[in-house]
Motif scaffolding. Structure first.
Motif, PDB file in Angstrom:
ATOM      1  N   ARG A   5      35.901 -35.027  54.127  1.00 25.00           N
ATOM      2  CA  ARG A   5      34.649 -34.312  54.376  1.00 25.00           C
ATOM      3  C   ARG A   5      34.975 -32.990  55.069  1.00 25.00           C
ATOM      4  O   ARG A   5      35.468 -32.996  56.201  1.00 25.00           O
ATOM      5  CB  ARG A   5      33.742 -35.141  55.277  1.00 25.00           C
ATOM      6  N   PRO A   6      34.736 -31.871  54.405  1.00 26.12           N
ATOM      7  CA  PRO A   6      35.062 -30.590  55.036  1.00 26.12           C
ATOM      8  C   PRO A   6      34.144 -30.309  56.223  1.00 26.12           C
ATOM      9  O   PRO A   6      33.061 -30.886  56.330  1.00 26.12           O
ATOM     10  CB  PRO A   6      34.819 -29.580  53.918  1.00 26.12           C
TER      11      PRO A   6
ATOM     12  N   LEU B  59      24.934 -32.867  48.974  1.00 30.32           N
ATOM     13  CA  LEU B  59      26.271 -32.354  49.261  1.00 30.32           C
ATOM     14  C   LEU B  59      27.087 -32.234  47.981  1.00 30.32           C
ATOM     15  O   LEU B  59      28.225 -32.708  47.913  1.00 30.32           O
ATOM     16  CB  LEU B  59      26.978 -33.302  50.238  1.00 30.32           C
TER      17      LEU B  59
ATOM     18  N   GLY C 122      17.816 -32.959  58.551  1.00 28.66           N
ATOM     19  CA  GLY C 122      18.511 -33.900  57.669  1.00 28.66           C
ATOM     20  C   GLY C 122      17.483 -34.755  56.942  1.00 28.66           C
ATOM     21  O   GLY C 122      16.596 -35.336  57.569  1.00 28.66           O
TER      22      GLY C 122
ATOM     23  N   TYR D 169      24.695 -34.690  59.707  1.00 30.80           N
ATOM     24  CA  TYR D 169      23.308 -34.450  60.097  1.00 30.80           C
ATOM     25  C   TYR D 169      22.355 -35.232  59.177  1.00 30.80           C
ATOM     26  O   TYR D 169      21.352 -35.784  59.617  1.00 30.80           O
ATOM     27  CB  TYR D 169      22.965 -32.959  60.020  1.00 30.80           C
ATOM     28  N   ILE D 170      22.667 -35.239  57.887  1.00 34.77           N
ATOM     29  CA  ILE D 170      21.799 -35.936  56.930  1.00 34.77           C
ATOM     30  C   ILE D 170      21.738 -37.424  57.265  1.00 34.77           C
ATOM     31  O   ILE D 170      20.658 -38.010  57.343  1.00 34.77           O
ATOM     32  CB  ILE D 170      22.290 -35.723  55.478  1.00 34.77           C
ATOM     33  N   ALA D 171      22.909 -38.026  57.480  1.00 40.97           N
ATOM     34  CA  ALA D 171      22.952 -39.471  57.718  1.00 40.97           C
ATOM     35  C   ALA D 171      22.095 -39.867  58.916  1.00 40.97           C
ATOM     36  O   ALA D 171      21.495 -40.939  58.930  1.00 40.97           O
ATOM     37  CB  ALA D 171      24.395 -39.925  57.925  1.00 40.97           C
TER      38      ALA D 171
ATOM     39  N   GLY E 236      31.648 -27.999  58.662  1.00 39.83           N
ATOM     40  CA  GLY E 236      30.475 -27.192  58.351  1.00 39.83           C
ATOM     41  C   GLY E 236      30.465 -25.922  59.173  1.00 39.83           C
ATOM     42  O   GLY E 236      31.446 -25.585  59.838  1.00 39.83           O
TER      43      GLY E 236
ATOM     44  N   ASN F  39      30.315 -31.461  59.533  1.00 41.86           N
ATOM     45  CA  ASN F  39      29.898 -31.502  58.133  1.00 41.86           C
ATOM     46  C   ASN F  39      28.398 -31.795  58.061  1.00 41.86           C
ATOM     47  O   ASN F  39      27.903 -32.672  58.776  1.00 41.86           O
ATOM     48  CB  ASN F  39      30.680 -32.626  57.446  1.00 41.86           C
ATOM     49  N   PRO F  40      27.667 -31.076  57.202  1.00 39.63           N
ATOM     50  CA  PRO F  40      26.213 -31.314  57.149  1.00 39.63           C
ATOM     51  C   PRO F  40      25.837 -32.740  56.761  1.00 39.63           C
ATOM     52  O   PRO F  40      24.749 -33.204  57.091  1.00 39.63           O
ATOM     53  CB  PRO F  40      25.718 -30.295  56.106  1.00 39.63           C
ATOM     54  N   GLY F  41      26.748 -33.450  56.099  1.00 38.35           N
ATOM     55  CA  GLY F  41      26.467 -34.844  55.748  1.00 38.35           C
ATOM     56  C   GLY F  41      26.231 -35.711  56.973  1.00 38.35           C
ATOM     57  O   GLY F  41      25.483 -36.693  56.918  1.00 38.35           O
TER      58      GLY F  41
END
Lengths: 309, 309
Positions: free
Chosen positions: B227-228, B218, B245, A236-238, B230, A232-234
């Motif tokens: 959380r799906p 997101l 990120g 990577y963000i975190a 990616g 999930n891209p989240g």
């Protein structure tokens, strides 16, 4: 023997390189290329000696790298080959640590991740041609700690004892994720990913803030019918992660300079070359399957003929 | 009124900022923070006027940005606030285009994606506080073409007519992916992602080689229980994509310099501020739900009290 036309070379193949991307080509998953029809030559890079030259600048006896395919002789266009100098490195190293796999490792660490001295580095497929070279180059470029991920204790031993990795974790042991966490108390600064899947997720979980990930290979998907989803891209963000998709073709114009530098590292024993050889083109399919099952130790090569004739 | 101790300020809240990250906090999904217990103050940034100062450098009447929470009055530590200068930009702009959402847009485009003149840029949540500012800043920084993605025709009109986007695609129309492809015949150079999910996948599909993706938000996951996953990392590799990120806290020390620059852009009408206001703290929950449903047009703000008293 096929006819040799102007601008072409007839090569005697000495070494054939076996590389995972050929598996992707055969599955129609490589750079949008169509897979070869049954009955056609299987693609592959080889190191050959010129038997007949009808191109300026090349003479019989020269050694070149070329897209020979799985053949003992090949006619190739001279403007598509790359000359290799004897004496800079062992000839077969031009297919591995001093060649395209080596350039892949160097481009990912130096040009994309811009590795700095003192960083903590994780390499997957650590016993493979790219991974084994990447770990050694990371050390040469000043990494303070290089940890490998590999699929057997035997491979892990190779990376630590032959390549000088600081440690290597067998990801087929039940507590490998605990070991990974313990190996990076400050987090991973650079992860060189040759695998994807669960290993990418584990590296991301242990990434330091601002850590960089070089996306190079997808060993976890060699045998998958479907392309599985990724993190999930989240996540990577975190981590404020930075990711870099690597295709070595983009760095092709640096190949000669890299080979010369790598040859020097090999001579000084900073860069150790390990090969998984088999003799005879007839054994190429079996050796290739071994590579795709991840059972090779070092660069997979088929010895098609003698170096000198 | 709570007691004001040494080093603290008593503020009268003028504007309360509503931001999606507060939704993440309430769900326990923000930077590892525990969500507030029921009965506690809901977190949030406000712009307030100092009523009582027990801290050097601040006087009654000053305006500051602070973590006030959803309150009409708050006591805050002076070393956790940021002074805002009247006259540089409209006061409420410090919560939006000249404030943290604006800095988010600028940091992503300038510091991470390192946007260059002449590039083709895609922005999702184009009508939102970050997205709307990002599109305008991309233009200011020299982008040749800025396309928005938004969830309604009304939002798309706002981005084109008020913010100067070249075009905007409503991703709730059936042929939006065809329109996206047509909008980027040369591919997307920079994608500023506030959404994730299907929009990230579509942007990746249309990314130019070496395109950069700023992972910022997101929105597609605001209401998801899980959380799906990616995109498969192989898709990033094929595009030689670079991902970054973004967490705006990392750029906090640039906030004052950014606000000054953004204030100048606002005065010169290069940067247009649009707000979705509601009056009265009692309307904050409803207004926040509207934001989280994506129904806001511009920066969501609660007017808690008059600017001057």
């Amino acid at each position: 023997m096929p006819e040799v036309r102007a601008g072409e070379l007839l090569l005697r193949v000495v070494y054939l390189s076996l590389d995972p991307y050929v598996g992707s080509i055969l599955r129609g998953r490589h750079m949008g290329e169509a897979p070869p029809e049954p009955g056609n030559v299987i693609p592959g890079r080889g190191l050959g000696q010129v038997l007949v030259s009808k191109a300026p600048g090349y003479s019989a006896g020269d050694y070149v790298l070329a897209e020979t395919g799985w053949r003992d002789h090949a006619v190739v266009k001279a403007d598509c080959v790359r000359r290799v100098g004897t004496g800079i490195a062992p000839l077969s190293a031009y297919l591995g640590a001093a060649g395209m796999p080596g350039l892949t490792a160097y481009a990912g660490l130096h040009h994309l991740a811009k590795i700095r001295g003192g960083e903590n580095v994780l390499i997957s497929s650590a016993a493979g041609a790219v991974g084994g070279t990447a770990g050694q180059i990371a050390k040469i470029l000043g990494a303070s700690r290089v940890i490998g991920l590999a699929g057997s204790d035997k491979k892990c031993s190779l990376t630590v004892q032959n390549y000088g990795f600081d440690d290597c974790i067998n990801y087929r042991t039940p507590d490998w994720q605990d070991k990974l966490r313990a190996a990076f108390p400050q987090g991973i600064d650079v992860y060189f990913d040759n695998v994807g899947g669960e290993l990418l997720m584990a590296a991301l979980t242990n990434l330091a803030h601002y850590g960089r990930i070089v996306l190079c290979g997808l060993a976890s998907q060699y045998h998958a019918e479907e392309r599985p989803a990724g993190p999930n891209p989240g996540l990577y963000i975190a981590k404020r992660a930075q990711l870099f998709g690597l295709v070595v073709y983009d760095f092709e114009k640096e190949q000669d300079a890299y080979s010369e530098m790598a040859g020097e590292w090999i001579r000084q024993r900073q860069l150790v070359v390990m090969e998984d050889r088999v003799d005879g083109l007839e054994n190429a399919p079996h050796h290739f399957e071994k590579l795709m099952r991840g059972e090779n130790l070092g660069k997979a090569i088929v010895v098609v003929g003698p170096e000198a004739q």
